[in-house]
Each structure stands twice: as C-alpha cells, then as structure tokens.
Design an enzyme around this catalytic site. Sequence first.
Site, mmCIF file in Angstrom:
data_model
loop_
_atom_site.group_PDB
_atom_site.id
_atom_site.type_symbol
_atom_site.label_atom_id
_atom_site.label_comp_id
_atom_site.label_asym_id
_atom_site.label_seq_id
_atom_site.Cartn_x
_atom_site.Cartn_y
_atom_site.Cartn_z
ATOM 1 N N TYR A 179 -4.615 6.950 1.391
ATOM 2 C CA TYR A 179 -3.869 6.433 0.250
ATOM 3 C C TYR A 179 -4.781 5.538 -0.562
ATOM 4 O O TYR A 179 -5.505 4.716 -0.012
ATOM 5 C CB TYR A 179 -2.649 5.638 0.739
ATOM 6 C CG TYR A 179 -1.865 4.960 -0.362
ATOM 7 C CD1 TYR A 179 -1.085 5.698 -1.253
ATOM 8 C CD2 TYR A 179 -1.891 3.568 -0.512
ATOM 9 C CE1 TYR A 179 -0.363 5.068 -2.266
ATOM 10 C CE2 TYR A 179 -1.165 2.934 -1.518
ATOM 11 C CZ TYR A 179 -0.403 3.687 -2.390
ATOM 12 O OH TYR A 179 0.318 3.064 -3.389
ATOM 13 N N ASP B 248 -12.958 3.132 -0.322
ATOM 14 C CA ASP B 248 -11.812 2.310 -0.695
ATOM 15 C C ASP B 248 -11.555 1.341 0.449
ATOM 16 O O ASP B 248 -11.012 1.693 1.481
ATOM 17 C CB ASP B 248 -10.593 3.214 -0.945
ATOM 18 C CG ASP B 248 -9.360 2.420 -1.341
ATOM 19 O OD1 ASP B 248 -9.441 1.174 -1.356
ATOM 20 O OD2 ASP B 248 -8.320 3.047 -1.612
ATOM 21 N N LYS C 224 -5.998 -6.651 -1.513
ATOM 22 C CA LYS C 224 -5.319 -7.317 -0.388
ATOM 23 C C LYS C 224 -5.940 -8.674 0.006
ATOM 24 O O LYS C 224 -5.685 -9.653 -0.678
ATOM 25 C CB LYS C 224 -5.211 -6.344 0.791
ATOM 26 C CG LYS C 224 -4.401 -5.101 0.353
ATOM 27 C CD LYS C 224 -3.804 -4.270 1.444
ATOM 28 C CE LYS C 224 -2.760 -3.339 0.861
ATOM 29 N NZ LYS C 224 -3.137 -1.941 0.780
#
Length: 464
Positions: free
Chosen positions: A168, A263, A291
Amino acid sequence: MLDSLKKIFSSDDDRPVSTTGKPDIPREKSAELYEKSKKYFPGGVNSPVRAFKSVFGTPLFIERGDGCYVWDADGNQFIDFCGSWGPLILGHNHPKIKEKVSEVMQQGMSFGAPTALENELAELILKSNSLIEKIRFVSSGTEAVMSAIRLARGYTKRDKILKFEGCYHGHVDSLLVKAGSGLVTFGETSSAGVPKSFADETIVIPLNDRTAVEEAFKQFPDQIAAIIIEGVPANNGLLIQDKEFVQFLRDITQQKGSLLIFDEVITGFRLGFEGAAKHYGIKPDILTYGKIIGGGLPVGMYGASAEIMSNVSPDGAVYQAGTLSGNPVAMAAGIAQLTELLRSGFYKDLNNKTQEFVESIQRFTAAKNYKFKVFSIGSIFWFAFTDKDIKTAEDIDASSMEKFKVFHRELLNRGIYLGPSGYEVGFVSAAHNKTELEKTKRAIFDSLDIVFRTAAKFSKEESK
Ligand SMILES: *Cc1c(COP(=O)(O)O)cnc(C)c1O
C-alpha cells in the site's frame, strides 16, 4: 467451520455478549458518537479502516492517550498497539513533544514562508541518514509517494510504474491498482474513480517473484520509470521479503535505467533511524517517509540524491508544492520525536523488547499447537492465524480473518487495543514497559484459548 463462525458472528455486530458469554466492555458513549458521526462522514469516519467493519461492534471513540494507554469515550482503558497506525513510536502525549509543540505554537501556526524549524528537522534527519542528500517536506505519506512517483517519471522520462500486490502506498490514483489475471498485467483499479488509463501505467506483480519482475522489463522495455516497494510490506499483513529479492530489485532497476523507490512511510524511523533500506543494506534512488517523522502531526517527506532532487521545482521541471508543507508546529513535533530516537540504544532497546514479547507468544502457541504465528521485524508485529510462512498477499488465507475478529473482541474486553483489522500490523512503542507487555501477553493467551476453543466447538458441531 469458518463459514459457521461467519454466520454466527457477522450476522449481528452489536451483540452485547461476547464469545465467552460475558458482557463486552461498555460502548454506549462511543455508539452514540458513532450515530452522530454517521450523519457527517461517509461511514461515520475520516479514514475507512476506523469504521471497525472487519471486527465486532461500533468503533471506539478515543478521548485521550498517555504513554502506551488510550481511553475511550466510555472511560475504558486500553494498552494501545496501534499507535495512531505507526507514528507514535514514543507513545501518546510524550512530554518532550508536547513541550516543543506548545513552545512553537506561541509564535503562530503557519506562515507559508520558510522557517528555521524546517532547517532544524532537515539537519536532524540528513546528519543521520546516508541514503538521501536532499529532501522535501509534504503533509502526508500519500503526498510523499505521489510526489516521488512524479519525480521518478520526470527524471527517467518514462511513464510506467511497477508495484507489488499487497503493498500500500497511500491513496494515490495510479497506485490504487490491483493485479489483474496473468503473471504480468496492467493493474485493474481497486477504487472507483481511478481512470483505466491511469491503471494502464501501473504494472502489478506478486511480491517475492523474480520471474514476474524480469518478465515486466521484457514486456515493457525502456518504459518503466520505477519499481516501488514498501521498505518492508506492512499494510497487508507483514510480508517480510528476503534480502536477495530486494537486492535483485536494486540490481535490475540499475541495469534497466529505472529507479528504485522505497516507500518507508511505515518503516522509516521505525526499523531504525534509517529504516528498511539500512536494514537491507540497500540504497534506493528515492525514499518516502511519513508517520513517525511528524511525531503525531501531519508530515511526510521524500528524498533522494541531490542530483535527482535537482529535478524538483523550483530547481527543476517536476512541479510539487504545498500550502502547509513544512508547517512549523508539525516540524516542532518531528524535531522533538526524532531527537529522542537518536539517543544511543533507543532502537536496540525497543527492538529487543519487541522480540522478547513476540517470542514468548510464539512459545505459548507452539506449546498449545495453535495454528498461529507472529511475524515481526524491529518493533512491528503481525498476528496471523496460520502455520505457513507468508511472503505474498496471496499466501494470506482470507477466511482466517474470522478468527481475528473473535481475537480482537476478546482483546478489547481485556484492555488491549489492536488496529481493527487482521491485515493490519501492530507496533510496540518506547512507552510499553515490562508490566504492560506482561499484561498483554496474558490477555493474548486467554484470548487465543477462546478463539481456538470456539473454533474447535464449531468444527465439532459442523462435523456432526
Ligand atoms: C500509511 C502509508 C502511506 C500513506 O500515508 P498517509 O499519511 O496515510 O497518506 C503510504 N505508504 C505506506 C507504506 C504507508 O504505510
């Protein structure tokens, strides 16, 4: 067995009585708030997984957090392993972050002009990260990935992106794409609203499959701008890849004139300060972060060599901008959090603590012969109802999620908060100490006993 479980448990999500016949924790206030929020937001939430669709009951509305604890609107207290989906590596409401944010807030909230705080956070990062030379701050992981993709395309002057099934990368149009049929295919959109022509620029293949990667380069010579992979795929279970596979991706992209994008929105500052790239000993071309970097406030970042980054506007032709990019309050939270992470021994302590926790759960389930595994790396863990090694999205048995539902409910009833889906990983933070991890283990043992007793009961009834 699983079908009957499904019938019994999915039919009424609001049953006040849990699997054991004991009442669930009170959720009246949360239920009330949820009724209201459904009037305002699709599904009552501002991000879909929060709606508790894959587990029992109404979503818990959280009122406050401190250290490794959160409290919901009904006053229930939980030991939290979601950590706002990863950012809170120091736990909730860390005094150093609170202090720095409060101090910076006194000066104003946003200027849309450069501030010294951006330099400060950049310096903190770049001094301790050998993988990138220049960076750009954005406001979310999605934005970081979206910008990295544009940069890769602008730099290579190629259009196609190769991604992996089970990874994702945020809700970027061209990456909301799932594998079609066949080994190497154009993706099919996995969301309405994504034009087919976008999906046609994305090739989706399984993880851990060299042949598929080679085949993709054969079918689309000189067309693939970049391969993008999560540092460690951690958004669809925890699909830990062998170093050899990741090295293979590095080598083939180099040979073919494509870029390798890591990522690291989850793994950056999580596996270690330098994330998964450092863990594998691999230097990707572009890295994306999010994050943890914002200490709980919205920050994302992408970075690369100075040469690649010179293509970003205003130096280069790849346009990318943001009204709130580098927001001073968010920068302050990032500075405070990352400063703590750079203390010597921080990751060693956190990772050791997590490994001990995971190993003792694994010992328990082995002794009981439960079909249950804990996959983990650094301070990330994933509970899976399986006895197989899992490396690809396809390896995950969707029907095992019925067991997760029961597990999740029993854990909530015992004061343990996991992300509300069996596909989500959990995080141990610096704020989880021995006492809380012991309490969590006992809750996990009891809950697993219930899950497997329930499963055995249904499987017996079914075979009658
Ligand atoms: C969370 C995540 C994103 C998206 O970040 P947002 O801040 O939610 O937009 C992208 N990539 C990975 C690997 C993530 O875990």
